[in-house]
Design a protein around this motif. Sequence first.
Motif, short mmCIF file in Angstrom:
data_model
loop_
_atom_site.label_atom_id
_atom_site.label_comp_id
_atom_site.label_asym_id
_atom_site.label_seq_id
_atom_site.Cartn_x
_atom_site.Cartn_y
_atom_site.Cartn_z
N GLY A 1 0.38 1.72 11.62
CA GLY A 1 -0.94 1.80 10.99
C GLY A 1 -0.85 1.72 9.48
O GLY A 1 -1.66 1.04 8.83
N ILE A 2 0.14 2.40 8.90
CA ILE A 2 0.31 2.35 7.45
C ILE A 2 0.72 0.95 6.99
O ILE A 2 0.18 0.41 6.01
CB ILE A 2 1.37 3.38 7.00
N MET A 3 1.65 0.34 7.73
CA MET A 3 2.14 -0.99 7.35
C MET A 3 1.07 -2.07 7.52
O MET A 3 1.16 -3.14 6.92
CB MET A 3 3.38 -1.35 8.17
N SER A 4 0.06 -1.79 8.35
CA SER A 4 -1.00 -2.77 8.57
C SER A 4 -2.03 -2.79 7.44
O SER A 4 -2.84 -3.71 7.36
CB SER A 4 -1.72 -2.49 9.90
N ILE A 5 -2.03 -1.76 6.60
CA ILE A 5 -2.98 -1.71 5.49
C ILE A 5 -2.60 -2.77 4.46
O ILE A 5 -1.44 -2.89 4.07
CB ILE A 5 -2.99 -0.31 4.83
N ASP A 6 -3.58 -3.51 4.01
CA ASP A 6 -3.34 -4.60 3.06
C ASP A 6 -2.72 -4.07 1.77
O ASP A 6 -3.07 -2.98 1.29
CB ASP A 6 -4.65 -5.31 2.76
N GLU A 7 -1.80 -4.86 1.21
CA GLU A 7 -1.12 -4.46 -0.03
C GLU A 7 -2.11 -4.28 -1.18
O GLU A 7 -1.85 -3.52 -2.12
CB GLU A 7 -0.08 -5.52 -0.39
N GLY A 8 -3.25 -4.96 -1.08
CA GLY A 8 -4.26 -4.82 -2.13
C GLY A 8 -4.80 -3.42 -2.24
O GLY A 8 -5.27 -3.01 -3.31
N GLN A 9 -4.73 -2.64 -1.14
CA GLN A 9 -5.19 -1.25 -1.18
C GLN A 9 -4.28 -0.40 -2.06
O GLN A 9 -4.74 0.49 -2.78
CB GLN A 9 -5.22 -0.68 0.25
N PHE A 10 -2.97 -0.69 -2.02
CA PHE A 10 -2.04 0.01 -2.90
C PHE A 10 -2.31 -0.36 -4.36
O PHE A 10 -2.29 0.50 -5.25
CB PHE A 10 -0.60 -0.34 -2.53
N GLU A 11 -2.57 -1.62 -4.60
CA GLU A 11 -2.87 -2.08 -5.96
C GLU A 11 -4.17 -1.47 -6.46
O GLU A 11 -4.29 -1.13 -7.64
CB GLU A 11 -2.93 -3.60 -5.98
N ALA A 12 -5.15 -1.33 -5.55
CA ALA A 12 -6.42 -0.70 -5.94
C ALA A 12 -6.19 0.75 -6.35
O ALA A 12 -6.80 1.24 -7.31
CB ALA A 12 -7.40 -0.78 -4.79
N GLY A 13 -5.31 1.44 -5.63
CA GLY A 13 -5.00 2.82 -5.98
C GLY A 13 -4.35 2.92 -7.35
O GLY A 13 -4.68 3.82 -8.13
N ARG A 14 -3.44 2.00 -7.62
CA ARG A 14 -2.78 2.01 -8.93
C ARG A 14 -3.77 1.71 -10.04
O ARG A 14 -3.69 2.27 -11.14
CB ARG A 14 -1.64 1.00 -8.94
N SER A 15 -4.71 0.81 -9.77
CA SER A 15 -5.71 0.47 -10.78
C SER A 15 -6.63 1.65 -11.08
O SER A 15 -7.22 1.72 -12.16
CB SER A 15 -6.54 -0.73 -10.33
#
Length: 241
Positions: free
Chosen positions: A132-146
């Motif tokens: 489930g974690i690996m299925s989350i789009d990488e853009g979500q991690f980038e959004a968190g960093r932003s």
Amino acid sequence: MDFIMNLTEKFKFVFIEKERWRYLLDGLGVTLKVTFFAVLLGIAIGVLIAIIRSTYEKNGKSMRMGFGKMILSVCNFICKLYLTVIRGTPVVVQLMIMYYVVLAASRNKVLVAILAFGINSGAYVAEIFRSGIMSIDEGQFEAGRSLGFNFVQTMRYIIIPQAFKNVLPALANEFIVLLKETSVAGYVALQDLTKGGDIIRSQTYDAFMSLFGVAAVYLVMVIFFTWLVGRLERRLRSGER
């Protein structure tokens, strides 16, 4: 007609006389208690392992050599070892090891069963949650960093809630699977639903009615929880529109 009459008489003799149905009722309570708390323990273990493994897979190679990377690598190795051992050995063997070796001094059979089945379930929940974690789009991690979040905050506030929603039906199915797996708890003399049916069989010498009665109770529970899982999946799908 005679067959139905004989079946009715057998039912009365096996379950009604001397209130033997209480063995099934008491066993059902033990089965549900063990399953419920084992699932909670399995989810706690599984989520922790899934976070460690997914963190290593996403950041392990890009991290600089140092104490942090060493700790993460060791934790990831321990998690992989745990998954290999637990998923590679039968649950009934794990239950007996827990009862006769690890907690040999304990007489609390319910606690032993909860720990054994919870640790076993944790290995499967870990892989469910990691996917489930690996299925989350990488853009979500980038959004968190932003937004100024660090990796831990991003996982806590953005990734894990989405992953949990995605894998909730699979976790509910794990509950159903675990419910049936607890039927081997009788190996440590825990009087669960299956053991209750076996006690009735030993008293009445009627294997047909007692064992089919146990099977019917399990079937009703599985049908009920499967129906709940189906409703949960439909509600989640409707919530995404």
